[in-house]
Design an enzyme around this catalytic site. Structure first.
Site, mmCIF file in Angstrom:
data_model
loop_
_atom_site.group_PDB
_atom_site.id
_atom_site.type_symbol
_atom_site.label_atom_id
_atom_site.label_comp_id
_atom_site.label_asym_id
_atom_site.label_seq_id
_atom_site.Cartn_x
_atom_site.Cartn_y
_atom_site.Cartn_z
ATOM 1 N N ASN C 144 0.815 -1.208 0.000
ATOM 2 C CA ASN C 144 0.000 0.000 0.000
ATOM 3 C C ASN C 144 0.852 1.263 0.000
ATOM 4 O O ASN C 144 2.007 1.198 0.405
ATOM 5 C CB ASN C 144 -0.892 0.012 1.257
ATOM 6 C CG ASN C 144 -2.222 -0.632 0.975
ATOM 7 O OD1 ASN C 144 -2.744 -0.504 -0.118
ATOM 8 N ND2 ASN C 144 -2.773 -1.323 1.975
ATOM 9 N N CYS C 165 -5.592 -5.108 -4.637
ATOM 10 C CA CYS C 165 -6.103 -4.779 -3.315
ATOM 11 C C CYS C 165 -7.311 -5.676 -3.109
ATOM 12 O O CYS C 165 -8.146 -5.814 -4.007
ATOM 13 C CB CYS C 165 -6.521 -3.315 -3.260
ATOM 14 S SG CYS C 165 -7.374 -2.870 -1.727
ATOM 15 N N TYR C 238 -13.446 3.006 3.188
ATOM 16 C CA TYR C 238 -12.431 4.032 3.445
ATOM 17 C C TYR C 238 -12.959 5.442 3.191
ATOM 18 O O TYR C 238 -12.382 6.415 3.635
ATOM 19 C CB TYR C 238 -11.185 3.809 2.571
ATOM 20 C CG TYR C 238 -10.290 2.724 3.090
ATOM 21 C CD1 TYR C 238 -9.101 3.034 3.752
ATOM 22 C CD2 TYR C 238 -10.623 1.393 2.943
ATOM 23 C CE1 TYR C 238 -8.276 2.038 4.231
ATOM 24 C CE2 TYR C 238 -9.801 0.382 3.419
ATOM 25 C CZ TYR C 238 -8.629 0.709 4.069
ATOM 26 O OH TYR C 238 -7.817 -0.270 4.548
#
Lengths: 416, 416, 416, 416
Positions: C144, C165, C238
């Site tokens: 990341n 991801c 997120y």
């Protein structure tokens, strides 16, 4: 201010000198350098230029030189009017394709391609020398094929340049004259490629008058009236080579037909004779028949816009940068530009009308391949270019044409 | 599940019935509706279809009807195999252009344009009926010219559709066979328009093998080997009409030459005779010579992807939507797509290689003009389209060709 | 076949070894190289890996090394799971912004930026070594912030890579579960950036079910239900950092609040203790709480698609190349891709819905500036990046934050 | 020639009348119609206008009317200076957001959004009436927020319009003054949105002088000097609301702080008192403090360019049409245009510099959502717009703000 004429031994030079004389108050050149490879012509043209300037009482130093570095040193504006291979090469450009049933022409078709292949290395060489020797100078190019030259310059050098052709202004003036509309009342959209441009919209007093323009042009143009009505836009006269190729080829193959190059060769010989006359201190009358008077007018307008930072609308050959849809950003196009001290910035014209779009795109692909062929020195790319040209009827003809064309240009295109 | 065949009286129908039989476990159609304007053919094909399904022991109801609303009622998948004007119109499409020295072909050139002008109103009529009568049904189109049909459908209806042609899969298979590479080891990029497509990149085991593919194709293709090497990409065989038009026209004008339509007309007559035999309950051998076997395979793969939401890679004719640079978003193109329950989604192929770009763009402009001409019923747009076609040599020929073509199609193109 | 784990001393390694064991028949790795800078962890993880493979009876050689050249020699697939600066740096990424009232998070906001600035030089270094040492190998990156890594790799190396991801697959699964729809009946559009992605359309059985999906997600999501209904698309979790920053900052500043890094640090210490147990020859149960199990599943699916040239649909971080409108071609985005032996090819998703477009574009600008700052080692660009970040409230805070962040990362970001 | 002032009861009207007097020889208006909903102000302003024109000896008929059809009948140029809701609504736009810790401003942030929601229906109503009643007339709009108005007009009417703001010319003049460079030697690139514009490049005498411009502006600007140096471009002064919001909010919340609306309200009352004096026949001195003098200058320059077809360079709010990359074609932007009888045509500015791109795109998304919310009368879209605004810190604040803002505007935004 130092102005350079690259190809200063050209018969056009007196036009530029005349323009310089007329605008000297507004554009105070102190030195004029004629740069050429032909010493005799240099001598002739430098002499005439000096006499013209002297008669006008202007303090402009004139130098004639074959030394590029010397000419470029301290230059502000470099005008290119070169003709690589001279008039003999042009005549071959006109003659060879006709033997294959394809149009023979200085800028359109296989002849134009050969002119481009001969000229690109020379013009890029000049531009690279300018990068080093006079990086602030502008290159004003009228050397044909002007659109291909613009793409070569824009893709392969950092020298700032303006690509010019006197055609669009002239055709637009002719359309407005046919409509009996004074230019100051009209706004005209022009788009396409060099020698492949179209009037696509005309407004008079702010109202759309495109239909009237099409009708007026249909009656006064070199192309078939119903063709213009069918398209709904007005092709520049060079488009006749595309829409009427078989007829034009037949005419050009008539016995006794002389190509434009053959006509001009004779005229130039006479012009040079006159230029050499020490009693001559002005443009001779014959020069107006040579064509290209508009170049001087247009070139000075552009140089004045650059020099005085005067926003001026001017049709120019520039990298597309989004001005026309569905063409690459780095392909050259011919569109109205706003010119100021930063040079020409294209106005967005948007979508190319569908009726002409495919032709514009096809010729653009040919042009981009030609630039690539010249820069890489690649016969395979040259064959791709010729095959991509809409006037070449087949693979078999493309191969045969290229063989003959490169054979005729062996001196100028060594990699072929 | 109800499957409709629009043009169900076609000689292809047994291919689709055969495909249905093979995949019935995975694709459980309960009703098959043959829709046609020819009652006699309907009777013949419905009869054969019933016998084939009965022999396979499958409980599929077969109806033959000339009533569109009845056929579409409750439909899930509508396959279009119509031929407006029948084989006679095709033969005129092939013959008329030859009289003008232009290629005569079912899908390429002026013949293809006439087929498009005849077919677009009928196919759009079907699609609009589907919007009303079976809005969830998919239209699977193989009616030619498939790319033009896709653009007409995509621009002018909301009916979900898949445009198919068995060409690309076949040509790719041929390239890989020439390379002696099994398909599962290769990734192949294909791009262009229908019947104007190219293999542009080949990877084998993840490595670029395009040069080997070009070399293998050069040795095994209908086009000149050096042409393929020069392009560096592999044209589909229909491109011969563009790169070798003069030779192909000459061949087609030889005395005794029969057009493909003339050959197929005879074959179809024989096929229909065999189909009518009450003892026949399977595809006859002769059908495999008719061509188009791949269609059934491909059509069921696509219908399975739609039905079971199985992501499947399939070359298809779709609206561009950015898949190819420098073509409008709403122009149809032929590119690999991912097909799932949402239908085909194009994979981005990026820039069309410069060596072929101009041709692709020029033919695309012609295609878009043809769609517009058909939808507006405009002779002027039809003339723009023909003039824009790269195989038409001049304005004069475009005018003469259009007169003759529209005369020959007066029954089908009433506005002309 | 040689598989490398860059950061092989990671606590994730047993997940990958477990995945390898399960798929070994289909994906016959013969050598597994663990590459790390931490010798002790290498020893621990290499030991456990050997025991796991031995227990499974698989002939896979395991090497643990700090020598990058040795690890890359002959490599086929290189998986990157590195964490530059370790868990201590992560905790500082989480803590420092909170002192300024800005969210502290591993990938989102100023913390993510620091992680990117630390990681880009290391990952580009690996990719450049791969260009030299194993040019055919694929880099599979889960390090990341994965989207920023993808942009750095895509802009600055030629190493083929897949950016992964496990978020998008997980969120889509959760949406479908909330809708009570089995995945095989759904097609889901996903778009945005990594950790800034949205479900924008859902089809079930080919019909648009986006409204139902929004309603289902509204009831089961971390974000405010009415926010989701207002947007009409489903933000990944997120996005809470953007839409609910003040509340989340307040929560994180409560006394006793532990950051995720602080929680994971403890868990990892325990995992490493367990890994070191010579009696352990399988994944311990605790590992499933660590998160990231999906990575192994996804990574092997992708490696199988690459290895066997099996077209597979996979959401991935790729250069945009026209997949999303109004974002540059060379900016990384997160969209569904078709993966085969050529790697991931983005499916075109078109326009980003207006309700979320500005946020996606703003964060993209921040990401691109971050890549540029890391590559040029420029504090000024880093300040531009932070100022461009939507979570940073003002110029004054951007300056203060950057000072503190770079101070805390002096060891890893030497140019600061 | 008939000139209309929409909102002719405005305190600005004498500026326009003064401009008209100065340019009457070149711009021979024969009738001036003041259109307003406030009869008393109409009477005052019509009276003063008549006295001013009489004193100048100009034969211009002045009418004051509340009848829109009567005012538009025969109109040539319609200038819009309306303020829907008057100064009271403006003050609420400034006050309400401050209660939520968000900037309160007439054009920027939630206040500007309310102004847009109040104004769009009225301005579109005018434009639609113009389509019917005076289809050749130009709408010259200075009503704020000018960029949002331009997008509403460009997307939802066919009335030709020019969107103007005197800001860019003023800021550019200030930069050049700080550089001590006379305007005629400079070319300046300006781009962004209205009240969100930036000087991105400055050339002096054809050479890039952007760094000097940045340095000069850093020393003389309302924004932090190091912010300007960091960006490398010069933000217009309204950008302070974005880069320095917390500080400006704090200042505005000081006890005793008066908003700009509150200051102007007082000034306007005094102006109207003076205008009503029958002895006054010229602009009073106080008007120059009101601001907006530049508008008259700019408006007449544009009307002269339209009227006389004089190509003029003018920064204007126009639909993007490709002038700026990565923004939709139909989104309004603020860029230099070439104005002639056809109206403004944007010059292509290309890529928005990365350091400011995200902010421009984010505010653009907010603006487009605001236009859509106003046109559809949708509270949900208004909430999307507010949530998309970079100055609104969270979903929770967006909801609370919208409730309060719509409550305060109930009279003007009935759908809320």
């Amino acid at each position: 201010m130092k102005m350079v004429i690259f190809g200063g031994g050209s018969s056009y030079t007196p036009e530029l000198v005349d323009g310089l004389i007329q605008r000297h108050a507004d554009f105070p050149v102190s030195e004029l350098a004629l740069l050429d490879i032909n010493e005799q012509r240099l001598e002739t043209l430098a002499g005439l230029s000096r006499r013209m300037l002297a008669r006008a009482g202007l303090p402009v130093a004139v130098t004639g030189t074959t030394d590029r570095a010397r000419a470029l040193d301290g230059a502000t504006y470099v005008n290119s009017v070169i003709r690589v291979g001279g008039m003999e090469a042009r005549i071959r450009d006109e003659r060879v394709p006709l033997q294959h049933g394809v149009i023979g022409q200085e800028t359109t078709g296989p002849g134009g391609m050969m002119k481009a292949l001969r000229t690109i290395p020379v013009l890029l060489g000049l531009a690279r020398d300018m990068e080093r020797l006079c990086p602030d100078a502008w290159l004003i190019n009228y050397t044909n094929p002007s659109g291909i030259m613009a793409e070569a310059l824009g893709k392969h050098t950092r020298t700032p340049f303006v690509g010019l052709c006197n055609g669009p202004d002239g055709w637009i003036a002719a359309v407005l004259q046919a409509m009996q509309v004074p230019p100051e009342r009209a706004v005209v959209d022009w788009l396409g490629l060099n020698h492949l441009g179209y009037v696509t919209r005309v407004w008079v007093d702010g109202h759309d008058a495109t239909e009237q323009a099409v009708e007026a042009a249909a009656e006064h143009w070199r192309l078939a009236p119903d063709l213009i009505r069918t398209l709904g836009v007005i092709p520049c006269s060079y488009l006749a080579y595309y829409y009427h190729q078989p007829r034009l080829v037949e005419e050009a193959r008539q016995p006794g037909h002389r190509t434009r190059g053959e006509v001009v060769r004779e005229m130039e010989a006479e012009l040079l004779r006159q230029y050499a006359d020490p009693g001559l201190a002005s443009k001779p009358d014959l020069l107006s028949q040579r064509g290209g008077g508009g170049y001087s007018e247009m070139a000075f307008n552009v140089m004045l816009a650059l020099h005085h930072n005067r926003p001026t609308r001017q049709i120019s050959q520039v990298l597309n940068q989004g001005a026309l849809d569905d063409l690459p950003a780095d392909a050259s196009v011919e569109v109205p530009c706003l010119v100021d001290a930063r040079g020409p910035r294209p106005l967005r014209m948007g979508a190319v009308p569908l009726a002409i779009r495919g032709l514009v795109q096809a010729v653009k692909a040919y042009e981009s391949l030609t630039v690539q062929a010249a820069v890489e020195g690649s016969r395979r790319l040259a064959l791709q270019a010729l095959l991509a040209h809409p006037l070449v009827p087949s693979w078999e003809e493309a191969v045969a044409l290229l063989d003959d064309l490169l054979e005729a240009n062996r001196q100028w295109i060594p990699w072929a």
